[in-house]
Design a protein around this motif. Structure first.
Motif, PDB file in Angstrom:
ATOM      1  N   LYS A  72       0.832  -1.173  -0.018  1.00 42.07           N
ATOM      2  CA  LYS A  72      -0.166  -0.605  -0.294  1.00 42.07           C
ATOM      3  C   LYS A  72       0.783   1.153  -0.139  1.00 42.07           C
ATOM      4  O   LYS A  72       0.392   2.008  -0.464  1.00 42.07           O
ATOM      5  N   ASN A  73       1.940   1.231   1.199  1.00 37.83           N
ATOM      6  CA  ASN A  73       2.919   2.315   1.221  1.00 37.83           C
ATOM      7  C   ASN A  73       3.698   2.437  -0.394  1.00 37.83           C
ATOM      8  O   ASN A  73       5.124   3.277  -0.438  1.00 37.83           O
ATOM      9  N   ASP A  74       3.677   1.184  -0.944  1.00 35.37           N
ATOM     10  CA  ASP A  74       5.049   0.430  -1.799  1.00 35.37           C
ATOM     11  C   ASP A  74       6.459   0.880  -1.238  1.00 35.37           C
ATOM     12  O   ASP A  74       7.712   1.858  -2.007  1.00 35.37           O
ATOM     13  N   TYR A  75       6.795   0.628  -0.143  1.00 27.87           N
ATOM     14  CA  TYR A  75       8.325   0.099   0.483  1.00 27.87           C
ATOM     15  C   TYR A  75       9.071  -0.626  -0.976  1.00 27.87           C
ATOM     16  O   TYR A  75       8.180  -1.553  -0.781  1.00 27.87           O
ATOM     17  N   PHE A  76       9.663  -0.278  -0.998  1.00 28.86           N
ATOM     18  CA  PHE A  76      10.656  -0.838  -1.226  1.00 28.86           C
ATOM     19  C   PHE A  76      10.942  -1.562  -2.823  1.00 28.86           C
ATOM     20  O   PHE A  76      11.159  -2.165  -3.743  1.00 28.86           O
ATOM     21  N   GLY A  77       9.876  -0.790  -3.087  1.00 23.34           N
ATOM     22  CA  GLY A  77       9.251  -0.889  -4.978  1.00 23.34           C
ATOM     23  C   GLY A  77       9.313  -1.761  -4.983  1.00 23.34           C
ATOM     24  O   GLY A  77       8.204  -3.015  -4.155  1.00 23.34           O
ATOM     25  N   LYS A  78       9.656  -2.881  -6.374  1.00 21.33           N
ATOM     26  CA  LYS A  78       9.774  -3.733  -6.970  1.00 21.33           C
ATOM     27  C   LYS A  78       9.764  -5.041  -5.928  1.00 21.33           C
ATOM     28  O   LYS A  78       9.880  -6.197  -6.120  1.00 21.33           O
ATOM     29  N   GLY A  79      11.072  -4.411  -4.585  1.00 22.40           N
ATOM     30  CA  GLY A  79      11.856  -5.374  -4.079  1.00 22.40           C
ATOM     31  C   GLY A  79      10.380  -5.774  -3.250  1.00 22.40           C
ATOM     32  O   GLY A  79      10.997  -7.205  -2.204  1.00 22.40           O
ATOM     33  N   LYS A  80       9.588  -4.874  -3.339  1.00 21.75           N
ATOM     34  CA  LYS A  80       8.526  -5.939  -2.365  1.00 21.75           C
ATOM     35  C   LYS A  80       8.026  -6.784  -2.450  1.00 21.75           C
ATOM     36  O   LYS A  80       7.860  -7.644  -1.368  1.00 21.75           O
ATOM     37  N   TRP A  81       7.468  -7.822  -3.646  1.00 22.14           N
ATOM     38  CA  TRP A  81       7.734  -8.857  -3.556  1.00 22.14           C
ATOM     39  C   TRP A  81       9.099 -10.128  -3.591  1.00 22.14           C
ATOM     40  O   TRP A  81       8.426 -11.399  -3.163  1.00 22.14           O
ATOM     41  N   LEU A  82       9.711  -9.463  -3.071  1.00 22.67           N
ATOM     42  CA  LEU A  82      10.791 -10.719  -1.443  1.00 22.67           C
ATOM     43  C   LEU A  82       9.801 -10.901  -0.656  1.00 22.67           C
ATOM     44  O   LEU A  82      10.559 -12.131   0.251  1.00 22.67           O
ATOM     45  N   CYS A  83       8.972 -10.250  -0.071  1.00 24.06           N
ATOM     46  CA  CYS A  83       8.079 -10.728   0.535  1.00 24.06           C
ATOM     47  C   CYS A  83       7.693 -12.074   0.226  1.00 24.06           C
ATOM     48  O   CYS A  83       7.681 -12.777   1.514  1.00 24.06           O
ATOM     49  N   VAL A  84       6.920 -13.012  -0.321  1.00 21.33           N
ATOM     50  CA  VAL A  84       7.066 -14.017  -1.267  1.00 21.33           C
ATOM     51  C   VAL A  84       7.963 -15.197  -0.936  1.00 21.33           C
ATOM     52  O   VAL A  84       7.405 -16.271  -0.177  1.00 21.33           O
ATOM     53  N   PRO A  85       9.400 -14.914  -1.484  1.00 15.42           N
ATOM     54  CA  PRO A  85       9.852 -15.833  -0.444  1.00 15.42           C
ATOM     55  C   PRO A  85      10.444 -15.993   0.616  1.00 15.42           C
ATOM     56  O   PRO A  85      10.833 -16.500   1.106  1.00 15.42           O
ATOM     57  N   GLY A  86      10.692 -14.606   0.808  1.00 17.71           N
ATOM     58  CA  GLY A  86      11.197 -14.637   2.282  1.00 17.71           C
ATOM     59  C   GLY A  86       9.475 -15.560   3.472  1.00 17.71           C
ATOM     60  O   GLY A  86      10.182 -16.264   4.703  1.00 17.71           O
ATOM     61  N   ALA A  87       8.380 -15.194   3.249  1.00 22.79           N
ATOM     62  CA  ALA A  87       6.985 -16.075   3.704  1.00 22.79           C
ATOM     63  C   ALA A  87       7.964 -17.212   3.456  1.00 22.79           C
ATOM     64  O   ALA A  87       7.454 -17.875   4.526  1.00 22.79           O
ATOM     65  N   ALA A  88       8.284 -17.792   2.497  1.00 16.85           N
ATOM     66  CA  ALA A  88       7.991 -18.973   2.210  1.00 16.85           C
ATOM     67  C   ALA A  88       9.478 -19.911   3.121  1.00 16.85           C
ATOM     68  O   ALA A  88       9.093 -20.702   3.481  1.00 16.85           O
ATOM     69  N   ILE A  89      10.051 -18.854   3.253  1.00 18.25           N
ATOM     70  CA  ILE A  89      11.058 -19.431   3.990  1.00 18.25           C
ATOM     71  C   ILE A  89      10.807 -19.344   5.639  1.00 18.25           C
ATOM     72  O   ILE A  89      11.295 -20.692   6.426  1.00 18.25           O
ATOM     73  N   THR A  90      10.823 -18.613   5.676  1.00 15.85           N
ATOM     74  CA  THR A  90       9.596 -18.792   7.306  1.00 15.85           C
ATOM     75  C   THR A  90       8.906 -19.384   7.581  1.00 15.85           C
ATOM     76  O   THR A  90       8.942 -20.131   9.040  1.00 15.85           O
ATOM     77  N   PHE A  91       7.684 -19.516   6.970  1.00 20.21           N
ATOM     78  CA  PHE A  91       7.038 -20.873   7.099  1.00 20.21           C
ATOM     79  C   PHE A  91       7.046 -22.251   6.675  1.00 20.21           C
ATOM     80  O   PHE A  91       7.085 -23.029   7.675  1.00 20.21           O
ATOM     81  N   LEU A  92       8.016 -22.052   6.009  1.00 18.75           N
ATOM     82  CA  LEU A  92       8.603 -23.499   5.710  1.00 18.75           C
ATOM     83  C   LEU A  92       9.611 -24.292   7.119  1.00 18.75           C
ATOM     84  O   LEU A  92       8.867 -25.475   7.330  1.00 18.75           O
ATOM     85  N   THR A  93       9.678 -23.331   7.932  1.00 21.86           N
ATOM     86  CA  THR A  93      11.260 -23.429   9.029  1.00 21.86           C
ATOM     87  C   THR A  93      10.054 -24.237  10.060  1.00 21.86           C
ATOM     88  O   THR A  93      10.396 -24.982  11.394  1.00 21.86           O
ATOM     89  N   VAL A  94       9.100 -24.199  10.225  1.00 17.92           N
ATOM     90  CA  VAL A  94       7.606 -24.134  11.218  1.00 17.92           C
ATOM     91  C   VAL A  94       7.616 -25.634  11.345  1.00 17.92           C
ATOM     92  O   VAL A  94       6.714 -26.363  10.320  1.00 17.92           O
ATOM     93  N   PRO A  95       7.257 -26.124  12.836  1.00 18.96           N
ATOM     94  CA  PRO A  95       7.300 -27.808  12.883  1.00 18.96           C
ATOM     95  C   PRO A  95       6.073 -28.838  12.124  1.00 18.96           C
ATOM     96  O   PRO A  95       4.982 -27.669  12.900  1.00 18.96           O
ATOM     97  N   TYR A  96       5.943 -29.207  12.256  1.00 18.17           N
ATOM     98  CA  TYR A  96       4.318 -30.259  11.796  1.00 18.17           C
ATOM     99  C   TYR A  96       3.831 -30.262  13.149  1.00 18.17           C
ATOM    100  O   TYR A  96       5.031 -30.306  14.235  1.00 18.17           O
TER     101      TYR A  96
END
Length: 213
Positions: free
Chosen positions: A142-166
């Protein structure tokens, strides 16, 4: 002639009252008065809006003697630096909050003694982390933080959620409990993180477009 007088003359030539101009500019009448009396300076966005509203050129409003021009340039530079500093602080607070919560959850999950109540697992895994991720991605886009770099939030979320145990739910006596099991990678939860972050960014981008209109 000072910029305040130029703004006042331009408004009067347009036949507008301070109240009417303030309403159209989205500011208070006192703010208009302060600008016209040179008690404060308008930011560059407001100057552009007044240029359109009063049907005068920016050059006409900003063309001053050297002393006044330097003073206003210093004000704009200071305002710009302040905005940048607040924006950078917001970025730091957002990212820090997410990682602090994620690390806290991970420490709790991996160091819990034996089992943990199922309701707590549900709150942390399926409410707190997803809601926080959604809020952050919407805010970033919404605030256009990081410009196009905001899409790095997707792989960042993938990595952090990946490490949460079953988790494995079991019943001990009359209490439903959860045992944490390490299985890598946690594909289902990683997929959830990717979906949430992507939807959050898209919602933020849409919100940003609506605000600009």
């Amino acid at each position: 002639m000072e910029i305040g007088n130029r703004l006042k003359n331009a408004r009067n030539e347009k036949g507008m009252t301070q109240e009417h101009a303030a309403e159209l500019l989205g500011v208070s009448r006192q703010t208009i008065s302060n600008w016209e009396n040179s008690k404060s300076y308008p930011d560059i966005i407001s100057v552009i809006k007044m240029s359109d509203l009063y049907s005068v050129s920016l050059d006409h409003l900003l063309k001053e003697d050297n002393t006044m021009k330097q003073t206003y340039q210093e004000f704009l530079e200071e305002s710009t630096n302040t905005v940048k500093a607040k924006k950078n602080l917001s970025k730091i607070v957002l990212l820090s909050t997410y990682f602090v919560v994620w690390i806290t959850v991970m420490i709790l999950f991996w160091n819990v003694a034996g089992t943990i109540i199922n309701e707590l697992d549900m709150i942390l895994r399926w409410i707190l982390l997803p809601a926080l991720l959604l809020f952050i991605t919407v805010t970033v886009a919404k605030n256009d933080y990081f410009g196009k770099g905001k899409w790095l939030c997707v792989p960042g979320a993938a990595i952090t959620f990946l490490t949460v145990p079953y988790t494995h739910t079991q019943f001990l006596f009359t209490e439903e409990t959860v045992t944490f099991i390490f299985r890598f990678p946690n594909i289902p939860y990683m997929a959830a993180g990717i979906l949430i972050s992507f939807c959050g960014l898209e919602a933020g981008i849409l919100w940003n477009k609506i605000c600009k209109k």
